[in-house]
Design a protein around this motif. Structure first.
Motif, short mmCIF file in Angstrom:
data_model
loop_
_atom_site.label_atom_id
_atom_site.label_comp_id
_atom_site.label_asym_id
_atom_site.label_seq_id
_atom_site.Cartn_x
_atom_site.Cartn_y
_atom_site.Cartn_z
N ALA A 42 0.83 -1.20 0.00
CA ALA A 42 0.00 0.00 0.00
C ALA A 42 0.87 1.25 0.00
N THR A 43 0.50 2.21 -0.82
CA THR A 43 1.21 3.49 -0.86
C THR A 43 0.34 4.65 -0.38
N SER A 44 -0.90 4.36 -0.01
CA SER A 44 -1.83 5.40 0.43
C SER A 44 -2.96 4.75 1.21
N VAL A 45 -3.74 5.58 1.88
CA VAL A 45 -4.92 5.08 2.58
C VAL A 45 -5.91 4.50 1.57
N THR A 46 -6.01 5.13 0.41
CA THR A 46 -6.90 4.61 -0.64
C THR A 46 -6.51 3.20 -1.03
N ASP A 47 -5.20 2.93 -1.12
CA ASP A 47 -4.75 1.57 -1.44
C ASP A 47 -5.21 0.58 -0.38
N VAL A 158 -8.71 4.34 10.96
CA VAL A 158 -8.82 2.90 10.75
C VAL A 158 -9.65 2.62 9.50
N VAL A 159 -9.19 1.62 8.72
CA VAL A 159 -10.00 1.06 7.65
C VAL A 159 -10.67 -0.18 8.22
N THR A 160 -11.98 -0.17 8.32
CA THR A 160 -12.72 -1.27 8.93
C THR A 160 -12.75 -2.50 8.02
N GLY A 161 -13.27 -3.59 8.56
CA GLY A 161 -13.39 -4.80 7.76
C GLY A 161 -14.31 -4.64 6.57
N ALA A 162 -15.16 -3.62 6.59
CA ALA A 162 -16.04 -3.33 5.45
C ALA A 162 -15.37 -2.42 4.42
N GLY A 163 -14.15 -1.98 4.72
CA GLY A 163 -13.45 -1.11 3.79
C GLY A 163 -13.84 0.35 3.92
N VAL A 165 -13.34 4.08 6.03
CA VAL A 165 -12.38 4.82 6.83
C VAL A 165 -13.12 5.50 7.98
N VAL A 166 -12.69 5.22 9.19
CA VAL A 166 -13.32 5.83 10.37
C VAL A 166 -12.25 6.38 11.28
N GLU A 167 -12.64 7.34 12.10
CA GLU A 167 -11.77 7.88 13.15
C GLU A 167 -12.18 7.27 14.49
N ALA A 168 -11.20 7.00 15.32
CA ALA A 168 -11.46 6.45 16.64
C ALA A 168 -10.70 7.28 17.67
N ASN A 169 -11.44 7.95 18.52
CA ASN A 169 -10.84 8.75 19.58
C ASN A 169 -11.87 8.87 20.71
N GLY A 183 -6.12 -4.00 22.32
CA GLY A 183 -6.87 -5.11 21.73
C GLY A 183 -6.16 -5.84 20.62
N LYS A 184 -5.16 -5.27 20.05
CA LYS A 184 -4.17 -5.84 19.13
C LYS A 184 -4.70 -6.19 17.74
N PHE A 185 -5.74 -7.02 17.61
CA PHE A 185 -6.08 -7.55 16.29
C PHE A 185 -7.59 -7.62 16.09
N GLY A 186 -7.99 -7.81 14.83
CA GLY A 186 -9.41 -7.97 14.51
C GLY A 186 -10.22 -6.71 14.59
N LEU A 187 -9.55 -5.55 14.52
CA LEU A 187 -10.22 -4.26 14.69
C LEU A 187 -10.06 -3.37 13.47
N GLY A 188 -9.82 -3.99 12.31
CA GLY A 188 -9.58 -3.22 11.11
C GLY A 188 -8.09 -2.99 10.90
N VAL A 189 -7.76 -2.12 9.95
CA VAL A 189 -6.38 -1.79 9.62
C VAL A 189 -6.11 -0.35 10.04
N VAL A 190 -5.22 -0.17 11.00
CA VAL A 190 -4.84 1.18 11.42
C VAL A 190 -3.89 1.76 10.38
N VAL A 191 -4.27 2.89 9.80
CA VAL A 191 -3.42 3.53 8.80
C VAL A 191 -2.68 4.74 9.37
N GLU A 192 -3.15 5.23 10.53
CA GLU A 192 -2.49 6.37 11.15
C GLU A 192 -2.92 6.42 12.61
N MET A 193 -2.03 6.92 13.47
CA MET A 193 -2.42 7.12 14.87
C MET A 193 -1.78 8.40 15.39
#
Length: 457
Positions: A42-47, A158-163, A165-169, A183-193
């Protein structure tokens, strides 16, 4: 299948047999040869969004890898999503916050923050990926004075399992924010924190070594000494049998030594006063203590920077006493010459690691005051002697091993029961609810998924 995904993302897509596939799939632990169906860089969040949506349609699980330190089982199927190119770091000195991409290593965050007299609360190795480490909680050389690294997270993209993009704070998707801190895993793909930085430019710390005849004395002294140690001091001990190889520094080559690691986030005179009892407990073979800039925190533990094969067995510990010291010495002490473990360590936790953040977090093992890890580096022993020695350690240390472990500590062997034990029952149940909400099909359970013939859920 490869061409379909390749047309949708800006990064490279590899499948088995392609030139570059093995290098793209390789992780830090060379004990595991990863062979997913596809690797997407991946080279971007879109990817990331496109890769997750593709995997969902194709019925492939998603395994995320940035620096490759995470996987403790072979990745044999699915889509391996390489996020190492998402490697930007931005520091806001006014808010004392760092914005960190999914592929960033801690050393880059440390360097960027140091320009403003700030530092992140990192782990022992500056080469580990910041996001993956923090998702499990994370305890480093400032654990007792500053707590878990995840306590400093202020938000995630985060990119969720449905694809999606959501913010979590604390304000947006607070349930996901709670879960991502430990929680480590199963929570989507973190692209930035986003993480909070602390105003710190130096510590008094480093390590010192004692030689073989004095290892038992130092282990037993350290064990008693930690009982009344200052909450601002974080220490650990590591017993190591250094091989007689040219790449090993000459003072360590072929020696069996114990290192004592020490970190105090304050001035040198007070640090010297605090460490004096430890320094005086046995003859010092090699002394590397002193004032350290925070850019050199990684030298306290000196974790290996290069990929290597390793069998690692980790356990959280409720307490420590002379009985535990005896178990440690029997496993990696000077007389344990037949042990497959070339390295064994115990770290002192407690103090700030016991204090949860406002609103709580999903960190496992917060009630433990110590953690132990045993390491074998001989691949020919990974299937036989190393698991047997791990089982023996579990038996010897059973009275002290915590009921709750931590996903960053877990390592080998990976079983459903051991994964489940990374969180107390109430936290694990709440995590399952959050995972079902943001990744109901378990798409991003990753390398945790094929555990004992079934998922970790």
């Amino acid at each position: 299948m490869t061409s379909v995904l390749a047309d949708r993302i800006g990064g490279t897509v590899y499948e088995r047999g392609d030139d570059g596939f093995a290098a793209a799939a390789a992780g830090f632990n060379l004990a595991f040869a990863h062979e997913p169906d596809l690797v997407a860089v991946a080279t971007s969040v879109t990817d990331v969004v496109e890769a997750v949506r593709f995997a969902r349609t194709a019925g492939l699980r998603v395994v995320v890898q940035s620096t490759g330190h995470g996987a403790e089982t072979p990745i044999e199927s699915g889509l391996l999503l390489d996020t190492s190119r998402l490697d930007t770091v931005r520091v806001d000195p006014e808010t004392r916050t760092a914005t960190i991409g999914a592929g960033v290593r801690w050393n880059a965050v440390v360097a960027a923050a140091s320009a403003y007299g700030l530092t992140p609360v990192t782990g022992s190795s500056p080469m580990v990926g910041a996001v993956g480490y923090l998702l499990g909680g994370g305890v480093g050389p400032l654990a007792r004075s500053h707590g878990f690294s995840s306590d400093y997270a202020t938000g995630f993209t985060v990119v969720t399992g449905a694809g999606e993009v959501v913010e979590a704070n604390a304000e947006q998707n607070p349930d996901l924010f709670w879960a991502l801190r430990g929680g480590k895993f199963g929570l989507g793909v973190v692209v930035e924190m986003r993480v909070r930085l602390v105003a710190l430019t130096s510590v008094y710390g480093g390590s010192f070594f004692v030689d073989t005849p004095h290892i038992e004395r130092m282990v037993r002294f350290w064990t008693d000494w930690t009982d009344g140690a200052s909450d601002l001091v974080t220490t650990s001990i590591q017993a190591a049998a250094f091989p007689p190889l040219p790449q090993v520094p000459e003072p360590l080559r072929g020696k069996r030594l114990l290192s004592v690691r020490f970190a105090y986030p304050g001035d040198a005179p007070e640090g010297e006063r605090l460490v004096a009892p430890l320094r005086g407990a046995a003859p010092v073979y090699l002394d590397m203590l002193g004032e350290l800039p925070t850019t050199q925190l990684g030298t306290i533990h000196n974790d290996p920077p290069d990929p290597m094969p390793a069998y690692v067995h980790g356990t959280m510990l409720d307490r420590a006493d002379q009985g535990l010291a005896t178990a440690f010495l029997e496993t990696v002490g000077p007389d344990a010459v037949d042990s497959p473990f070339m390295v064994g360590e115990m770290r002192h936790l407690g103090a700030a690691t016991r204090r949860d953040v406002p609103g709580g977090s999903a960190v496992g093992g917060r009630g433990s005051d110590y953690v132990a890890a045993m390491v074998c580096a001989q691949p020919e022993l990974f299937a036989t002697a190393a698991p047997a020695a791990a089982e023996r350690w579990d038996g010897l240390a059973a009275p002290w091993i915590s009921d709750v472990n931590n996903p960053n500590v877990l390592a080998q062997p990976i079983t459903t029961a051991r994964v489940d034990a990374c969180w107390p029952d109430d936290i694990r149940a709440r995590l399952e609810q959050v995972r079902d909400r943001y990744d109901p099909d378990g798409l991003t359970l990753g390398w945790w998924q094929p555990v004992s013939g079934g998922g970790a859920r």
